[in-house]
Design an enzyme around this catalytic site. Structure first.
Site, short mmCIF file in Angstrom:
data_model
loop_
_atom_site.label_atom_id
_atom_site.label_comp_id
_atom_site.label_asym_id
_atom_site.label_seq_id
_atom_site.Cartn_x
_atom_site.Cartn_y
_atom_site.Cartn_z
N ASN A 185 0.81 -1.22 0.00
CA ASN A 185 0.00 0.00 0.00
C ASN A 185 0.85 1.27 0.00
O ASN A 185 0.34 2.36 0.26
CB ASN A 185 -1.00 -0.01 1.17
CG ASN A 185 -0.31 -0.19 2.52
OD1 ASN A 185 0.91 -0.07 2.62
ND2 ASN A 185 -1.08 -0.48 3.56
N HIS A 225 -7.23 6.19 10.19
CA HIS A 225 -6.12 5.54 9.47
C HIS A 225 -6.66 4.79 8.24
O HIS A 225 -7.05 3.63 8.33
CB HIS A 225 -5.40 4.59 10.42
CG HIS A 225 -4.09 4.11 9.93
ND1 HIS A 225 -3.17 3.50 10.75
CD2 HIS A 225 -3.52 4.13 8.72
CE1 HIS A 225 -2.11 3.17 10.05
NE2 HIS A 225 -2.30 3.53 8.80
N GLN A 277 -4.32 3.62 18.43
CA GLN A 277 -5.44 3.45 17.52
C GLN A 277 -6.33 2.31 17.99
O GLN A 277 -5.79 1.25 18.29
CB GLN A 277 -4.93 3.21 16.09
CG GLN A 277 -4.30 4.45 15.50
CD GLN A 277 -3.88 4.32 14.06
OE1 GLN A 277 -3.36 5.25 13.49
NE2 GLN A 277 -4.09 3.19 13.45
N ARG A 299 3.41 7.29 11.28
CA ARG A 299 2.84 6.82 12.54
C ARG A 299 2.65 8.03 13.45
O ARG A 299 3.53 8.89 13.55
CB ARG A 299 3.76 5.80 13.24
CG ARG A 299 3.75 4.40 12.61
CD ARG A 299 2.38 3.71 12.69
NE ARG A 299 2.38 2.41 12.05
CZ ARG A 299 1.91 2.14 10.81
NH1 ARG A 299 1.38 3.12 10.08
NH2 ARG A 299 1.93 0.92 10.34
P1 NAD Z 1 10.22 1.64 3.32
O1 NAD Z 1 10.88 0.62 4.17
O2 NAD Z 1 10.26 1.51 1.86
O3 NAD Z 1 10.85 3.07 3.68
C1 NAD Z 1 11.20 3.44 4.96
C2 NAD Z 1 12.34 4.45 4.86
O4 NAD Z 1 12.51 5.06 6.15
C3 NAD Z 1 13.68 3.81 4.48
O5 NAD Z 1 14.18 4.48 3.34
C4 NAD Z 1 14.54 4.05 5.72
O6 NAD Z 1 15.89 4.26 5.40
C5 NAD Z 1 13.89 5.30 6.30
N1 NAD Z 1 14.19 5.52 7.71
C6 NAD Z 1 14.08 4.65 8.75
N2 NAD Z 1 14.45 5.26 9.89
C7 NAD Z 1 14.78 6.53 9.58
C8 NAD Z 1 15.24 7.64 10.33
N3 NAD Z 1 15.44 7.54 11.64
N4 NAD Z 1 15.47 8.79 9.68
C9 NAD Z 1 15.30 8.88 8.34
N5 NAD Z 1 14.87 7.87 7.57
C10 NAD Z 1 14.61 6.70 8.18
O7 NAD Z 1 8.72 1.75 3.84
P2 NAD Z 1 7.47 2.52 3.19
O8 NAD Z 1 6.66 1.59 2.39
O9 NAD Z 1 7.95 3.80 2.58
O10 NAD Z 1 6.64 2.83 4.54
C11 NAD Z 1 7.19 3.69 5.52
C12 NAD Z 1 6.30 3.73 6.74
O11 NAD Z 1 5.03 4.32 6.42
C13 NAD Z 1 5.91 2.35 7.31
O12 NAD Z 1 6.92 1.84 8.15
C14 NAD Z 1 4.65 2.67 8.07
O13 NAD Z 1 4.95 3.14 9.38
C15 NAD Z 1 4.04 3.81 7.28
N6 NAD Z 1 2.88 3.35 6.46
C16 NAD Z 1 1.66 3.92 6.70
C17 NAD Z 1 0.56 3.50 5.99
C18 NAD Z 1 -0.79 4.13 6.19
O14 NAD Z 1 -1.80 3.52 5.84
N7 NAD Z 1 -0.87 5.34 6.71
C19 NAD Z 1 0.69 2.48 5.04
C20 NAD Z 1 1.95 1.95 4.78
C21 NAD Z 1 3.03 2.38 5.52
#
Ligand code: NAD
Length: 398
Positions: free
Chosen positions: A146, A332, A313, A284
């Site tokens: 997603n 959410h 949540q 988050r």
């Molecule tokens: P992803 O793993 O592709 O990307 C995460 C990125 O965060 C990576 O590039 C990583 O290097 C970076 N990162 C981690 N810690 C960091 C820090 N301290 N400082 C800077 N960068 C940092 O994941 P994604 O698919 O892009 O998803 C990211 C997050 O979004 C998920 O972990 C989840 O919490 C959230 N999410 C929310 C929904 C929603 O419905 N709202 C859906 C999917 C994901």
């Protein structure tokens, strides 16, 4: 095996008898070439509700034919809840970030048979990852399922916040035509500096989607993108969060929640933002200090805040973000569009098929394996837990 699946409630007026669209667009691959979830079978119709209790992620037939037991409930928070009772002899727990079953250390330790926690979606911070590592429970999620849904939602939120859509829509609903009131906080996004904390799957896709709006694009990530990726979108890289927030009119948050990012946006960091900045957070809720956000909106240090993620949540009915000024919050939802549900239901089935058939689960899906961070978990998370305070979710009253 016993599979416990915690899903959100059905629609208040029951499952829909029809849906607006007859079919979903066909997608072949994700932008980096990764294939979409590819289970060997599917027992649901894509485009229908799967993430609620009656939807059962389309898993019942498949699991029961293989002799497994599936228990589905939405009752997950209060003491004595159905999920806690069923957990004690469960082998696998499936939970969605939209309606997370907080797998705290205490809960993990109440479940001696537990082998795997599957996130039907992305973001496994609702699991105490340290406790999962300590007890050799594997944690997996459906990476990419997603991410692009969320990136679309971010674009919607940037535009609606900066242009002040919510206020204008409200004026119409109230029967009014007060143009000056409608536009007194409304700007064009064109020319603005738009940046993202994390340029992973969501962050990079949102940058790609914002590129045609003729904005200046910025990012900070603990893993720097390749020169090709930076040049393709003319990105300015920042080597710290502080540097990025000082430069941007719109700040997007797309990193996972883990000990490094918990309450990252506190009073101190917000004071370093460009005055009047907008924050979009679909990552988050707990990455932000909720009261610091309210204070900044009230003082004008922030012009707006939008997102779909809260902590915990469901958000307590009196959560301050429900009533703070200039917000564009939704529950959410960004990652659980009907389109996304089909992908993560497929992904969960693919993971279960691999587990039952002794095949390897895709490395990209792994967060914790064999007592350590693995796959995307090793790339994106740090060890520890971010589940503290999740018991507050019991305060929500339907
Ligand atoms: P992803 O793993 O592709 O990307 C995460 C990125 O965060 C990576 O590039 C990583 O290097 C970076 N990162 C981690 N810690 C960091 C820090 N301290 N400082 C800077 N960068 C940092 O994941 P994604 O698919 O892009 O998803 C990211 C997050 O979004 C998920 O972990 C989840 O919490 C959230 N999410 C929310 C929904 C929603 O419905 N709202 C859906 C999917 C994901």
């Amino acid at each position: 095996m016993k599979i416990l699946c915690i899903l959100y409630d059905d629609p208040k007026d029951g499952m829909p008898s029809s849906y607006p669209l007859k079919e979903l667009p066909k997608l072949e691959k994700y932008p980096d070439g990764m294939t979409l979830p590819s289970p060997k079978g599917r027992d649901f119709t894509p485009g229908e509700l799967l993430g609620c209790v009656s939807g059962e992620l389309g898993l019942r037939k498949f699991l029961e034919e293989r002799g497994h037991t599936l228990v589905v409930t939405s009752d997950k928070d209060a003491e004595g809840c159905a999920a806690d009772k069923e957990l004690v002899d469960a082998d696998i727990v499936i939970s969605q970030p939209f309606w997370p079953y907080y797998l705290t250390r205490e809960r993990i330790e109440s479940a001696p048979n537990l082998k795997m926690a599957i996130t039907a979606g992305i973001g496994s911070d609702h699991v105490d990852l340290q406790a999962a590592m300590d007890h050799k429970i594997d944690v997996v999620e459906v990476t990419y399922c997603n991410s692009r849904s969320v990136a679309e939602h971010i674009v919607m939120m940037i535009l609606s916040l900066v242009r002040d859509y919510h206020n204008q829509h409200r004026i119409v609903n109230e029967g009014g035509w007060h143009i000056a009131d409608a536009v007194k906080r409304s700007y064009d996004v064109e020319g603005m500096h738009v940046g993202t904390i994390a340029a992973g799957r969501i962050g990079y896709d949102m940058l790609r989607k914002m590129h045609p709006f003729d904005v200046h694009l910025h990012y900070f990530d603990k893993h720097r993108l390749t020169p090709d990726q930076e040049q393709a979108l003319n990105l300015s890289y920042h080597d710290s969060v502080e540097s990025l927030v000082a430069a941007c009119d719109v700040i997007n948050i797309s990193c996972p929640l883990h000990p490094e990012t918990e309450h990252l946006f506190n009073d101190e960091l917000i004071s370093k933002c460009k005055p009047g900045a907008y924050i979009i957070n679909t990552a988050r809720g707990k990455i932000c200090d909720k009261d610091a956000i309210v204070r900044a909106l009230e003082s004008g240090q922030l012009s707006g805040y939008a997102g779909d993620v809260w902590f915990p949540q469901p958000a307590p009915n009196d959560h301050v973000w429900r009533t703070m000024p200039h917000h564009g919050m939704t529950p959410h939802t960004s990652g659980t569009s009907l389109s996304a549900q089909a992908r993560y239901a497929d992904g969960v089935r693919e993971i279960l098929e691999c587990l039952f058939d002794g095949e390897e689960i895709r490395n990209q899906y792994l967060i914790v394996q064999d007592g350590d961070l693995a796959g995307m978990g090793a790339h994106s998370y740090t060890k520890g837990t971010a589940t503290g305070g999740s018991e507050e979710a019991a305060k929500f009253k339907k």
